[in-house]
Design a protein around this motif. Structure first.
Motif, PDB file in Angstrom:
ATOM      1  N   ASP A 118      13.427  15.127  -5.834  1.00 41.08           N
ATOM      2  CA  ASP A 118      13.659  14.652  -4.003  1.00 41.08           C
ATOM      3  C   ASP A 118      12.382  13.230  -3.602  1.00 41.08           C
ATOM      4  O   ASP A 118      12.743  12.690  -3.094  1.00 41.08           O
ATOM      5  CB  ASP A 118      12.396  16.093  -3.681  1.00 41.08           C
ATOM      6  CG  ASP A 118      13.183  16.994  -3.117  1.00 41.08           C
ATOM      7  OD1 ASP A 118      14.759  17.247  -3.428  1.00 41.08           O
ATOM      8  OD2 ASP A 118      13.275  18.443  -2.414  1.00 41.08           O
ATOM      9  N   TYR A 119      11.486  13.149  -4.624  1.00 41.56           N
ATOM     10  CA  TYR A 119      10.899  12.626  -4.028  1.00 41.56           C
ATOM     11  C   TYR A 119      11.076  10.737  -4.674  1.00 41.56           C
ATOM     12  O   TYR A 119      11.146  10.152  -3.384  1.00 41.56           O
ATOM     13  CB  TYR A 119       8.826  12.189  -4.866  1.00 41.56           C
ATOM     14  CG  TYR A 119       8.077  11.318  -4.343  1.00 41.56           C
ATOM     15  CD1 TYR A 119       7.393  11.210  -3.271  1.00 41.56           C
ATOM     16  CD2 TYR A 119       7.895  10.363  -5.748  1.00 41.56           C
ATOM     17  CE1 TYR A 119       7.073  10.292  -2.786  1.00 41.56           C
ATOM     18  CE2 TYR A 119       7.189   9.791  -5.357  1.00 41.56           C
ATOM     19  CZ  TYR A 119       6.472   9.495  -4.735  1.00 41.56           C
ATOM     20  OH  TYR A 119       5.453   8.159  -3.889  1.00 41.56           O
ATOM     21  N   THR A 120      11.913  11.017  -6.168  1.00 44.92           N
ATOM     22  CA  THR A 120      11.955   9.641  -6.610  1.00 44.92           C
ATOM     23  C   THR A 120      13.257   9.508  -6.115  1.00 44.92           C
ATOM     24  O   THR A 120      13.549   8.196  -6.637  1.00 44.92           O
ATOM     25  CB  THR A 120      11.389   9.741  -7.531  1.00 44.92           C
ATOM     26  OG1 THR A 120      12.679  10.614  -8.519  1.00 44.92           O
ATOM     27  CG2 THR A 120      10.260   9.945  -8.546  1.00 44.92           C
ATOM     28  N   ASN A 121      14.403  10.141  -6.212  1.00 50.72           N
ATOM     29  CA  ASN A 121      15.438   9.615  -6.267  1.00 50.72           C
ATOM     30  C   ASN A 121      16.476   8.980  -4.394  1.00 50.72           C
ATOM     31  O   ASN A 121      15.842   9.331  -4.026  1.00 50.72           O
ATOM     32  CB  ASN A 121      16.726  10.728  -5.881  1.00 50.72           C
ATOM     33  CG  ASN A 121      17.085  11.842  -4.901  1.00 50.72           C
ATOM     34  OD1 ASN A 121      18.321  11.408  -3.915  1.00 50.72           O
ATOM     35  ND2 ASN A 121      16.305  12.884  -4.485  1.00 50.72           N
ATOM     36  N   ASP A 165       0.906  -1.164  -0.315  1.00 51.77           N
ATOM     37  CA  ASP A 165       0.534   0.067   0.146  1.00 51.77           C
ATOM     38  C   ASP A 165       0.800   1.314  -0.072  1.00 51.77           C
ATOM     39  O   ASP A 165       0.239   2.280  -0.021  1.00 51.77           O
ATOM     40  CB  ASP A 165      -0.962  -0.155   1.203  1.00 51.77           C
ATOM     41  CG  ASP A 165      -0.298  -0.655   2.801  1.00 51.77           C
ATOM     42  OD1 ASP A 165       1.022  -0.595   2.343  1.00 51.77           O
ATOM     43  OD2 ASP A 165      -0.462   0.918   3.348  1.00 51.77           O
ATOM     44  N   ILE A 166       2.169   0.930  -0.298  1.00 51.36           N
ATOM     45  CA  ILE A 166       2.466   2.248   0.088  1.00 51.36           C
ATOM     46  C   ILE A 166       3.906   2.575  -1.481  1.00 51.36           C
ATOM     47  O   ILE A 166       3.481   1.716  -1.917  1.00 51.36           O
ATOM     48  CB  ILE A 166       4.089   1.887   0.932  1.00 51.36           C
ATOM     49  CG1 ILE A 166       4.045   1.816   2.241  1.00 51.36           C
ATOM     50  CG2 ILE A 166       5.281   2.567   0.971  1.00 51.36           C
ATOM     51  CD1 ILE A 166       4.935   2.083   3.462  1.00 51.36           C
ATOM     52  N   HIS A 167       3.378   3.920  -2.058  1.00 53.82           N
ATOM     53  CA  HIS A 167       3.799   4.094  -3.361  1.00 53.82           C
ATOM     54  C   HIS A 167       5.172   4.298  -3.512  1.00 53.82           C
ATOM     55  O   HIS A 167       5.748   4.443  -2.547  1.00 53.82           O
ATOM     56  CB  HIS A 167       3.503   5.618  -3.675  1.00 53.82           C
ATOM     57  CG  HIS A 167       3.101   5.228  -5.559  1.00 53.82           C
ATOM     58  ND1 HIS A 167       4.479   6.708  -5.433  1.00 53.82           N
ATOM     59  CD2 HIS A 167       2.935   5.138  -6.470  1.00 53.82           C
ATOM     60  CE1 HIS A 167       4.572   6.745  -6.979  1.00 53.82           C
ATOM     61  NE2 HIS A 167       3.742   6.114  -7.371  1.00 53.82           N
ATOM     62  N   SER A 168       5.831   4.098  -4.678  1.00 56.47           N
ATOM     63  CA  SER A 168       7.343   4.189  -4.835  1.00 56.47           C
ATOM     64  C   SER A 168       7.465   3.729  -6.265  1.00 56.47           C
ATOM     65  O   SER A 168       6.925   3.228  -7.152  1.00 56.47           O
ATOM     66  CB  SER A 168       8.066   2.801  -4.209  1.00 56.47           C
ATOM     67  OG  SER A 168       9.128   2.646  -5.154  1.00 56.47           O
ATOM     68  N   ALA A 169       7.947   5.156  -7.123  1.00 54.76           N
ATOM     69  CA  ALA A 169       8.717   5.207  -8.575  1.00 54.76           C
ATOM     70  C   ALA A 169       9.385   4.050  -9.123  1.00 54.76           C
ATOM     71  O   ALA A 169       9.681   3.871 -10.927  1.00 54.76           O
ATOM     72  CB  ALA A 169       9.260   6.267  -8.799  1.00 54.76           C
ATOM     73  N   SER A 170      10.117   3.445  -8.115  1.00 54.59           N
ATOM     74  CA  SER A 170      10.806   2.372  -8.421  1.00 54.59           C
ATOM     75  C   SER A 170       9.722   0.855  -8.861  1.00 54.59           C
ATOM     76  O   SER A 170       8.798   0.522  -8.535  1.00 54.59           O
ATOM     77  CB  SER A 170      11.769   2.084  -7.239  1.00 54.59           C
ATOM     78  OG  SER A 170      12.434   0.937  -7.706  1.00 54.59           O
TER      79      SER A 170
END
Length: 447
Positions: A422-425, A343-348
Motif C-alpha cells: 500500500d505504502y510503496t506502490n 523532508d518527505i520520505h519515499s521508497a523510490s
C-alpha cells in the motif's frame, strides 16, 4: 536453542513522533464500546438488552455461527445503547461503566495441572477465545479446531508502534501463565518472536520456541514468522495472539478475574503528549488523547494498518497504539520534482531519502497521487519477504479467481502483510482491502 529469523526484503520507516517510555494511568472512561467489526466475519447475537446490568467478564454477545465464540464486557456497568446501521446491523454496543469495576469470578486454574480440554473450555467459555486469531483468513479462532502451532510476536517492526518491552513490563508473570495455557491448545509448538537485539526481557519465558527476529518491517509480522517456520498448506490452521492478550489470559487463570487492561502508546507528530497510558479495552479516545493539533487524523493502530477513529470515538479492541498525524489536505506545488521538499520520505530512488537511511520524517495522510493502472515495476516484490507473487495475487483477488488465489498463496497472507505494498506502490491501489476481499471470497467459496 532460539531460531534466527532474518529478513532482508522490506522497508524500515523512520518516522517522527515516537512515545516516551513512561506509563501513566489514563482518565477513567465513562463508557466503553464493543464493535463487532473488530472481529472479522463475526455476526453478533446479543445476550443482554439495553438497560441491563453487567459485570466485567459477563457475556455481551456471541457469534451467530459459533456460540463458543463469545465477547464479554471489559467493565461492569449498564448496557447504555446498541447502535445499529443499515438492516439493523449492530455497529457498537456501548456500556456505561461503574465507578468501581465489579468482576465476575471464574475461579483460579493452573493450566499446567489441568487437562487440555478443560483449558480450552475455560478459554472459549469465558470470552478469552476472541483474542485468538486464525490463519488462514485472519478471523476469530474456532473452538472446534486444533491448530498445528500458535504464534506470538513481541517485536512490532511497524513504525510508531508500542514497544512490548514497555507494555509487558509489569505483566511477565501473567504472560508466562498465559503461555502455559496456550500450550494446552495445540499439539505443536508455541512460537514467540522477539527482537534479536533486545530479547533479554523475555529470556526467562518457558514452554515456547523463541524466534530471534532481525530485519526491516514486516519482519515482526506473524505472517512472516509463520512463513519462515511452518508455512501453511491447504487445510492447515495456526492461531496467533497479541502479547498483552496472552497476559490477560494468564491473569484470568491466576486470579479468576477478566482484567481487560490495555496499555496504549500515543504516537505521531500531531499528538502533544506522546507516552503510554493504561486504560481499558474499548475506552473512549478522549479519555486518553487530551491534546492534539487541529486538522489531524486519529488512527487506532499504526499508520500502515490502523483504522481511522474520531475524537469522540472508541479504541479498537486489539490496538496498543493510538497514532495522530496531520491530515494530508495540502498539495505541494510541483511535488513531482525529485529534489523538491526532501523532508518527505519515499521508497523510490527518485527521492533523496535513500541517501539518508537514518533520517526521521514527518508523515501525513496525503497519497501524493491518484489511483492508476497496475504496472509491473518489481516494487511490490522489494517489500514482500514472503515467497509469493504479490501483484499476481492482487490481480487474482480482484478477478475473484479462486484457483489462482490458491496457487499464488492466499492461505499464507493477511491484509497486514500487504501494508508496505500500500505504502510503496505507484499505482496507489488499496492492496490490503483487495486481499481482505479475496480472503472473504475464499471463506464463502472454500470455507
Amino acid at each position: 536453542m532460539p531460531i534466527d529469523v532474518k529478513i532482508k526484503k522490506g522497508l524500515k520507516l523512520n518516522l517522527k513522533g515516537e512515545p516516551e517510555n513512561s506509563i501513566e494511568q489514563a482518565q477513567k472512561s465513562k463508557t466503553v464500546a464493543l464493535r463487532p467489526s473488530n472481529f472479522h466475519s463475526l455476526v453478533p447475537k446479543m445476550v443482554i438488552k439495553e438497560g441491563a446490568k453487567i459485570k466485567a467478564g459477563e457475556e455481551v454477545f456471541f457469534s451467530k455461527y459459533s456460540d463458543k465464540t463469545r465477547v464479554v464486557s471489559p467493565v461492569s456497568g449498564t448496557l447504555k445503547e446498541i447502535k445499529r446501521g443499515a438492516k439493523r446491523k449492530i455497529l457498537e454496543v456501548v456500556i456505561e461503566a461503574d465507578t468501581e469495576i465489579e468482576y465476575k469470578d471464574f475461579g483460579t486454574m493452573d493450566p499446567l495441572k489441568s487437562d487440555s480440554s478443560e483449558v480450552k473450555h475455560r478459554i472459549f467459555s469465558t470470552g478469552l477465545g476472541v483474542f485468538l486469531n486464525q490463519r488462514p483468513y485472519s478471523i476469530p479462532a474456532n473452538a472446534e479446531d486444533t491448530p498445528k502451532a500458535i504464534y506470538i510476536s513481541a517485536y512490532n517492526t511497524a513504525p510508531l508502534t508500542a514497544s512490548f518491552e514497555v507494555v509487558l513490563k509489569d505483566k511477565i508473570e501473567f504472560f508466562q501463565n498465559g503461555i502455559n495455557a496456550l500450550t494446552k491448545l495445540t499439539g505443536g509448538k508455541v512460537y514467540l518472536g522477539v527482537d534479536k537485539q533486545a530479547a533479554s526481557f523475555l529470556k526467562d519465558i518457558d514452554n515456547v520456541e523463541v524466534l530471534n527476529i532481525s530485519g526491516p518491517h514486516p519482519a515482526g509480522n506473524v505472517g512472516t514468522l509463520i512463513h519462515e517456520t511452518e508455512p501453511l498448506n491447504r487445510g492447515e490452521k495456526v492461531w496467533t495472539i497479541n502479547p498483552e492478550d496472552v497476559a490477560i489470559i494468564g491473569e484470568q487463570f491466576k486470579t479468576g478475574k477478566y482484567n481487560a487492561e490495555r496499555t496504549v502508546a500515543i504516537t505521531g507528530t500531531a499528538a502533544k503528549h506522546k507516552k503510554y497510558f493504561k486504560t481499558i479495552i474499548g475506552s473512549e479516545v478522549s479519555s486518553i488523547l487530551k491534546d492534539y493539533e487541529d486538522n489531524s487524523r486519529i488512527i487506532s493502530g499504526d499508520v500502515l494498518t490502523g483504522e481511522k477513529v474520531e475524537g469522540d470515538g472508541y479504541l479498537n479492541f486489539f490496538s496498543n497504539t493510538l497514532t495522530v498525524i496531520p491530515e494530508g489536505d495540502k498539495h505541494r506545488m510541483f511535488g513531482w520534482l525529485p529534489f523538491k521538499d526532501n523532508d518527505i520520505h519515499s521508497a523510490s530512488k527518485t527521492s533523496l531519502a535513500w541517501l539518508f537511511p537514518n533520517k526521521k520524517y514527518e508523515v501525513n495522510t496525503n497519497l501524493n497521487g491518484e489511483e492508476r493502472a497496475l504496472v509491473v515495476t518489481g516494487e511490490m516484490e522489494e517489500v514482500m519477504p514472503l515467497d509469493i507473487l504479490p501483484m499476481q495475487l492482487i490481480k487474482a483477488c480482484m478477478a475473484g479467481d479462486i484457483e489462482k488465489m490458491e496457487n499464488l498463496g492466499i492461505y499464507e497472507v493477511a491484509p497486514e502483510d500487504f501494508a508496505l505494498v500500500d505504502y510503496t506502490n505507484t499505482s496507489k491501489i488499496e492492496a490490503q482491502e483487495i486481499i481482505r476481499n479475496g480472503l472473504d471470497i475464499m471463506i464463502t467459496e472454500v470455507g
